[in-house]
Motif scaffolding. Sequence first.
Motif, PDB file in Angstrom:
ATOM      1  N   PHE A  41       0.830  -1.206   0.000  1.00  0.00           N
ATOM      2  CA  PHE A  41       0.000   0.000   0.000  1.00  0.00           C
ATOM      3  C   PHE A  41       0.867   1.259   0.000  1.00  0.00           C
ATOM      4  CE2 PHE A  41      -3.381  -2.902   1.112  1.00  0.00           C
ATOM      5  CZ  PHE A  41      -4.505  -2.315   0.534  1.00  0.00           C
ATOM      6  N   GLN A  42       1.995   1.216   0.704  1.00  0.00           N
ATOM      7  CA  GLN A  42       2.888   2.366   0.707  1.00  0.00           C
ATOM      8  C   GLN A  42       3.463   2.594  -0.680  1.00  0.00           C
ATOM      9  OE1 GLN A  42       3.364   4.578   3.145  1.00  0.00           O
ATOM     10  NE2 GLN A  42       4.622   5.741   1.710  1.00  0.00           N
ATOM     11  N   LYS A  43       3.806   1.508  -1.367  1.00  0.00           N
ATOM     12  CA  LYS A  43       4.321   1.622  -2.731  1.00  0.00           C
ATOM     13  C   LYS A  43       3.247   2.188  -3.655  1.00  0.00           C
ATOM     14  CE  LYS A  43       7.370   0.907  -5.993  1.00  0.00           C
ATOM     15  NZ  LYS A  43       8.609   1.724  -6.072  1.00  0.00           N
ATOM     16  N   ALA A  44       2.017   1.746  -3.463  1.00  0.00           N
ATOM     17  CA  ALA A  44       0.914   2.265  -4.280  1.00  0.00           C
ATOM     18  C   ALA A  44       0.729   3.760  -4.054  1.00  0.00           C
ATOM     19  CB  ALA A  44      -0.380   1.510  -3.942  1.00  0.00           C
ATOM     20  N   LEU A  50      -2.923   4.508  -5.042  1.00  0.00           N
ATOM     21  CA  LEU A  50      -3.447   3.996  -3.776  1.00  0.00           C
ATOM     22  C   LEU A  50      -4.951   3.765  -3.854  1.00  0.00           C
ATOM     23  CD1 LEU A  50      -3.042   3.269  -0.796  1.00  0.00           C
ATOM     24  CD2 LEU A  50      -3.366   5.689  -0.241  1.00  0.00           C
ATOM     25  N   TYR A  51      -5.678   4.693  -4.473  1.00  0.00           N
ATOM     26  CA  TYR A  51      -7.126   4.535  -4.579  1.00  0.00           C
ATOM     27  C   TYR A  51      -7.471   3.247  -5.302  1.00  0.00           C
ATOM     28  CZ  TYR A  51     -11.897   4.987  -6.214  1.00  0.00           C
ATOM     29  OH  TYR A  51     -13.224   4.729  -6.498  1.00  0.00           O
ATOM     30  N   GLU A  52      -6.811   2.984  -6.426  1.00  0.00           N
ATOM     31  CA  GLU A  52      -7.109   1.788  -7.213  1.00  0.00           C
ATOM     32  C   GLU A  52      -6.851   0.513  -6.412  1.00  0.00           C
ATOM     33  OE1 GLU A  52      -6.737   5.175  -9.892  1.00  0.00           O
ATOM     34  OE2 GLU A  52      -5.464   4.410  -8.271  1.00  0.00           O
ATOM     35  N   LEU A  53      -5.753   0.490  -5.673  1.00  0.00           N
ATOM     36  CA  LEU A  53      -5.443  -0.686  -4.859  1.00  0.00           C
ATOM     37  C   LEU A  53      -6.461  -0.849  -3.734  1.00  0.00           C
ATOM     38  CD1 LEU A  53      -3.622  -3.039  -4.097  1.00  0.00           C
ATOM     39  CD2 LEU A  53      -2.181  -1.439  -2.820  1.00  0.00           C
ATOM     40  N   ASP A  54      -6.824   0.265  -3.108  1.00  0.00           N
ATOM     41  CA  ASP A  54      -7.752   0.212  -1.981  1.00  0.00           C
ATOM     42  C   ASP A  54      -9.122  -0.322  -2.410  1.00  0.00           C
ATOM     43  OD1 ASP A  54      -8.089   0.486   0.733  1.00  0.00           O
ATOM     44  OD2 ASP A  54      -8.520   2.625   0.694  1.00  0.00           O
ATOM     45  N   VAL A  55      -9.674   0.191  -3.499  1.00  0.00           N
ATOM     46  CA  VAL A  55     -11.003  -0.257  -3.913  1.00  0.00           C
ATOM     47  C   VAL A  55     -10.969  -1.666  -4.497  1.00  0.00           C
ATOM     48  CG1 VAL A  55     -11.943   2.054  -4.243  1.00  0.00           C
ATOM     49  CG2 VAL A  55     -10.847   0.883  -6.164  1.00  0.00           C
ATOM     50  N   THR A  56      -9.842  -2.046  -5.086  1.00  0.00           N
ATOM     51  CA  THR A  56      -9.713  -3.421  -5.568  1.00  0.00           C
ATOM     52  C   THR A  56      -9.751  -4.391  -4.397  1.00  0.00           C
ATOM     53  OG1 THR A  56      -8.400  -2.730  -7.480  1.00  0.00           O
ATOM     54  CG2 THR A  56      -8.280  -5.043  -6.866  1.00  0.00           C
ATOM     55  N   SER A  57      -9.075  -4.029  -3.316  1.00  0.00           N
ATOM     56  CA  SER A  57      -9.101  -4.841  -2.103  1.00  0.00           C
ATOM     57  C   SER A  57     -10.504  -4.889  -1.502  1.00  0.00           C
ATOM     58  CB  SER A  57      -8.110  -4.278  -1.075  1.00  0.00           C
ATOM     59  OG  SER A  57      -8.209  -4.959   0.152  1.00  0.00           O
ATOM     60  N   LEU A  58     -11.178  -3.742  -1.453  1.00  0.00           N
ATOM     61  CA  LEU A  58     -12.537  -3.696  -0.915  1.00  0.00           C
ATOM     62  C   LEU A  58     -13.470  -4.606  -1.716  1.00  0.00           C
ATOM     63  CD1 LEU A  58     -12.968   0.153  -0.296  1.00  0.00           C
ATOM     64  CD2 LEU A  58     -12.602  -1.610   1.439  1.00  0.00           C
ATOM     65  N   GLU A  59     -13.387  -4.478  -3.032  1.00  0.00           N
ATOM     66  CA  GLU A  59     -14.284  -5.252  -3.888  1.00  0.00           C
ATOM     67  C   GLU A  59     -14.041  -6.751  -3.738  1.00  0.00           C
ATOM     68  OE1 GLU A  59     -15.777  -5.320  -8.526  1.00  0.00           O
ATOM     69  OE2 GLU A  59     -13.781  -4.579  -8.053  1.00  0.00           O
ATOM     70  N   SER A  60     -12.777  -7.162  -3.744  1.00  0.00           N
ATOM     71  CA  SER A  60     -12.482  -8.584  -3.643  1.00  0.00           C
ATOM     72  C   SER A  60     -12.901  -9.153  -2.294  1.00  0.00           C
ATOM     73  CB  SER A  60     -10.990  -8.846  -3.887  1.00  0.00           C
ATOM     74  OG  SER A  60     -10.191  -8.272  -2.873  1.00  0.00           O
ATOM     75  N   SER A  61     -12.783  -8.350  -1.237  1.00  0.00           N
ATOM     76  CA  SER A  61     -13.207  -8.801   0.082  1.00  0.00           C
ATOM     77  C   SER A  61     -14.717  -8.995   0.138  1.00  0.00           C
ATOM     78  CB  SER A  61     -12.785  -7.790   1.151  1.00  0.00           C
ATOM     79  OG  SER A  61     -13.186  -8.230   2.427  1.00  0.00           O
ATOM     80  N   ILE A  62     -15.450  -8.058  -0.456  1.00  0.00           N
ATOM     81  CA  ILE A  62     -16.909  -8.164  -0.484  1.00  0.00           C
ATOM     82  C   ILE A  62     -17.332  -9.403  -1.260  1.00  0.00           C
ATOM     83  CG2 ILE A  62     -19.001  -7.098  -1.420  1.00  0.00           C
ATOM     84  CD1 ILE A  62     -17.692  -4.367  -0.736  1.00  0.00           C
ATOM     85  N   VAL A  63     -16.683  -9.641  -2.382  1.00  0.00           N
ATOM     86  CA  VAL A  63     -17.035 -10.789  -3.219  1.00  0.00           C
ATOM     87  C   VAL A  63     -16.731 -12.106  -2.514  1.00  0.00           C
ATOM     88  CG1 VAL A  63     -16.474 -11.987  -5.361  1.00  0.00           C
ATOM     89  CG2 VAL A  63     -16.814  -9.533  -5.376  1.00  0.00           C
ATOM     90  N   GLN A  64     -15.633 -12.160  -1.788  1.00  0.00           N
ATOM     91  CA  GLN A  64     -15.218 -13.412  -1.160  1.00  0.00           C
ATOM     92  C   GLN A  64     -15.942 -13.699   0.154  1.00  0.00           C
ATOM     93  OE1 GLN A  64     -10.931 -14.045  -0.927  1.00  0.00           O
ATOM     94  NE2 GLN A  64     -10.608 -12.895  -2.819  1.00  0.00           N
ATOM     95  N   PHE A  65     -16.553 -12.691   0.748  1.00  0.00           N
ATOM     96  CA  PHE A  65     -17.210 -12.909   2.038  1.00  0.00           C
ATOM     97  C   PHE A  65     -18.570 -13.588   1.837  1.00  0.00           C
ATOM     98  CE2 PHE A  65     -19.739 -11.569   5.761  1.00  0.00           C
ATOM     99  CZ  PHE A  65     -18.905 -12.023   6.771  1.00  0.00           C
ATOM    100  N   PRO A  66     -18.845 -14.668   2.567  1.00  0.00           N
ATOM    101  CA  PRO A  66     -20.112 -15.395   2.392  1.00  0.00           C
ATOM    102  C   PRO A  66     -21.274 -14.723   3.124  1.00  0.00           C
ATOM    103  CG  PRO A  66     -18.763 -16.493   4.038  1.00  0.00           C
ATOM    104  CD  PRO A  66     -17.932 -15.347   3.501  1.00  0.00           C
TER     105      PRO A  66
END
Length: 237
Positions: A41-44, A50-66
């Motif tokens: 995240f620091q490198k991003a 940073l925004y792109e990495l942050d929302v990509t992480s958010l989206e993948s977490s939402i998708v993977q959560f049952p």
Amino acid sequence: MMDKQRFEHVYQPLWDLFNWSIFGYESLLRVNGINNVEHLFQKAREEGCLYELDVTSLESSIVQFPFLEKKGRLLFLNVYPSTVLHHEFKPFLKRVVERFPYIENRIVFELNETKEEEGIWKDEELKAAIAWMRRYGFYIAIDDVGKGASTLQKIIELQPDYVKLDRYFAQGLAADEEKQKMVSLLTSYCGRKMVLILEGIEEEVDLAQAKLLRVPAAQGYLLGKPGKLPLAKDRYW
């Protein structure tokens, strides 16, 4: 690095100490081939994505959560204030809600504190963005309270739904009267307006002390280590 296929998430449970039940999970990002996610995240941030990495992480977490299997359980997601203020964040949230309508009132955004973004907390636009997120069915948490110099001011001004008390207060709580006084004070302040969550519970004696102090919620290795959950049935990539 932002290939969603490389993103995995582990989830740590949060416990309701009054009813002795799990009421939510905090999502923690893991990236195949990356040992230290914070450095990623620091490198991003340095590279301006940073925004792109942050929302990509958010989206993948939402998708993977049952969500459907964990009915009623909340999903706690870490997000940077700069992401919340980004002009594309509102459209992003709208798209996610449209795709997964059942996440309404199921997600808590934990606002991350960093030295680089300290000034953003004073921005009136952040308060407006948080108000919009709440109207859209999301909850707000302030993380690591007690660690930064101005977190108490942030609690007063932002009035979050959840207050996550830094693990410092959990460590040795049973033997430290000063920590007990501070935890009791914050528990009283939060009352029914906010839910105080004590992070970093690792010893049974400290958990017992937290319950004696009427702390409503807790998180820590004693209560459950971060781990994988059964994959959501509605993954879409």
